[in-house]
Design an enzyme around this catalytic site. Sequence first.
Site, PDB file in Angstrom:
ATOM      1  N   CYS A 289      38.324  36.695 -21.289  1.00  0.00           N
ATOM      2  CA  CYS A 289      39.583  36.971 -21.974  1.00  0.00           C
ATOM      3  C   CYS A 289      39.739  36.048 -23.176  1.00  0.00           C
ATOM      4  O   CYS A 289      39.389  34.865 -23.130  1.00  0.00           O
ATOM      5  CB  CYS A 289      40.752  36.782 -21.001  1.00  0.00           C
ATOM      6  SG  CYS A 289      42.359  37.248 -21.706  1.00  0.00           S
TER       7      CYS A 289
ATOM      8  N   CYS B  56      41.938  42.460 -20.548  1.00  0.00           N
ATOM      9  CA  CYS B  56      41.789  41.599 -19.379  1.00  0.00           C
ATOM     10  C   CYS B  56      42.511  42.186 -18.166  1.00  0.00           C
ATOM     11  O   CYS B  56      43.705  42.496 -18.247  1.00  0.00           O
ATOM     12  CB  CYS B  56      42.333  40.206 -19.694  1.00  0.00           C
ATOM     13  SG  CYS B  56      42.272  39.067 -18.309  1.00  0.00           S
TER      14      CYS B  56
ATOM     15  N   CYS C 162      45.020  32.595 -20.661  1.00  0.00           N
ATOM     16  CA  CYS C 162      44.307  33.208 -19.542  1.00  0.00           C
ATOM     17  C   CYS C 162      42.881  32.655 -19.471  1.00  0.00           C
ATOM     18  O   CYS C 162      42.247  32.424 -20.509  1.00  0.00           O
ATOM     19  CB  CYS C 162      44.275  34.730 -19.704  1.00  0.00           C
ATOM     20  SG  CYS C 162      43.499  35.612 -18.334  1.00  0.00           S
TER      21      CYS C 162
ATOM     22  N   HIS D 220      22.674  30.532 -24.912  1.00  0.00           N
ATOM     23  CA  HIS D 220      23.489  31.359 -25.817  1.00  0.00           C
ATOM     24  C   HIS D 220      24.393  32.324 -25.068  1.00  0.00           C
ATOM     25  O   HIS D 220      24.912  33.273 -25.654  1.00  0.00           O
ATOM     26  CB  HIS D 220      22.595  32.129 -26.794  1.00  0.00           C
ATOM     27  CG  HIS D 220      21.941  31.260 -27.819  1.00  0.00           C
ATOM     28  ND1 HIS D 220      20.872  31.681 -28.588  1.00  0.00           N
ATOM     29  CD2 HIS D 220      22.191  29.981 -28.189  1.00  0.00           C
ATOM     30  CE1 HIS D 220      20.513  30.699 -29.398  1.00  0.00           C
ATOM     31  NE2 HIS D 220      21.290  29.667 -29.172  1.00  0.00           N
TER      32      HIS D 220
ATOM     33  N   ARG E  45      24.520  46.890 -27.960  1.00  0.00           N
ATOM     34  CA  ARG E  45      23.526  45.909 -27.514  1.00  0.00           C
ATOM     35  C   ARG E  45      23.504  45.816 -25.994  1.00  0.00           C
ATOM     36  O   ARG E  45      22.441  45.679 -25.382  1.00  0.00           O
ATOM     37  CB  ARG E  45      23.806  44.542 -28.126  1.00  0.00           C
ATOM     38  CG  ARG E  45      23.712  44.537 -29.650  1.00  0.00           C
ATOM     39  CD  ARG E  45      23.542  43.138 -30.202  1.00  0.00           C
ATOM     40  NE  ARG E  45      22.230  42.635 -29.865  1.00  0.00           N
ATOM     41  CZ  ARG E  45      21.989  41.413 -29.405  1.00  0.00           C
ATOM     42  NH1 ARG E  45      22.986  40.578 -29.205  1.00  0.00           N
ATOM     43  NH2 ARG E  45      20.769  41.015 -29.127  1.00  0.00           N
TER      44      ARG E  45
ATOM     45  N   TYR F 114      28.446  45.132 -29.997  1.00  0.00           N
ATOM     46  CA  TYR F 114      28.004  44.488 -28.763  1.00  0.00           C
ATOM     47  C   TYR F 114      27.892  45.475 -27.603  1.00  0.00           C
ATOM     48  O   TYR F 114      27.067  45.284 -26.702  1.00  0.00           O
ATOM     49  CB  TYR F 114      28.909  43.308 -28.421  1.00  0.00           C
ATOM     50  CG  TYR F 114      28.518  42.081 -29.200  1.00  0.00           C
ATOM     51  CD1 TYR F 114      27.455  41.296 -28.794  1.00  0.00           C
ATOM     52  CD2 TYR F 114      29.179  41.732 -30.375  1.00  0.00           C
ATOM     53  CE1 TYR F 114      27.051  40.199 -29.529  1.00  0.00           C
ATOM     54  CE2 TYR F 114      28.786  40.640 -31.118  1.00  0.00           C
ATOM     55  CZ  TYR F 114      27.719  39.871 -30.684  1.00  0.00           C
ATOM     56  OH  TYR F 114      27.309  38.782 -31.431  1.00  0.00           O
TER      57      TYR F 114
ATOM     58  N   CYS G  19      45.440  39.148 -16.987  1.00  0.00           N
ATOM     59  CA  CYS G  19      46.706  38.991 -17.702  1.00  0.00           C
ATOM     60  C   CYS G  19      47.204  40.316 -18.271  1.00  0.00           C
ATOM     61  O   CYS G  19      48.365  40.425 -18.655  1.00  0.00           O
ATOM     62  CB  CYS G  19      46.567  37.953 -18.807  1.00  0.00           C
ATOM     63  SG  CYS G  19      45.539  38.460 -20.205  1.00  0.00           S
TER      64      CYS G  19
END
Length: 326
Positions: free
Chosen positions: A135, A182, A140, A127, A76, A73, A185
Amino acid sequence: MPFIEHDPTDMNSFKAYLKQSKRILALCGAGLSASSGLATFRGAGGLWKTHDAMSLATPNAFVKDPSLVWQFYSARRQAAFSAKPNPAHLALAALAVKNSDFITVTQNVDGLSPRAGHPPLQLQPVHGSLSTIKCTSVFCNYIQYDNYDMALTPALAPAPERSSNDAEAAPANIPVSDLPHCPKCTTGLLRPGVVWFGESLPAHVLSEIDEWMEDGPIELCLVIGTTGMVWPAAGYIGQCKEKGARVAIINMEIDDDPMLGGVEYADWLFKGDCAQILPQILEPVIGTMDQVKELLGDTDHFPAPTFQGGPFTETTSKESQGTGYY
């Protein structure tokens, strides 16, 4: 092919109908961004040729190998954020500015439509988006929208150009500690804000689309660069037809794919590059591309990031399951 009384490729008849149309819905797929140089989800290349991209688009894949999924990802994201909105994105953005009763339902996650200046209230990304990160901790609720960083951590920095000999080498095994965590948190892993297989589509997006469709008759449905076979988005074509809409399909594969969704409803069939066809057929409303660019102003920028700290809730139903398409 359906029987159509007029020439389905006649732009003049379409333009005449467009000028009298008020409530318009556009359903967009990967073909919208083809001229921006973005490969389709299943067309990911390079080192991802040896991986089944669809198998990476699941929550289980992320739990099993977050390093692999994040590298996929991240690549991408880098491709999408390096691309530029093309004239098709600009044409739809201009139509939205000109017509407050026009909405775009996009299956794309590349973020090119908002970067083209498409009014956000008239854009429904069913999408999700690559620019959204959230997160994964159940304790969280952190979400960030419009994050266009090329690398969320140093370990995910864009890779140098690979030679032909190592272009298909296996991705590195990045330690979990070096993946995006994250900031709220500090313990939960971040994940892309896209819809994976088995996940529900964004409930608020579906509700807003349904409310718009129920608000009155629909004059026109534009089916742009999509197979029109991914549900539930594909169902919007038939729903528009039931609400009185005429349907125009803009796609490179009209003659090549007899199963192309929406063809049975079509009143116009325009084969070719969306980036060339959309500015032509929408010109009676949006003007020339020079006028479009003047209307939209500087679109070569990224929207400012926003954050959400409240609960991220989704409704799950059989009809609203995510496709994992992106």
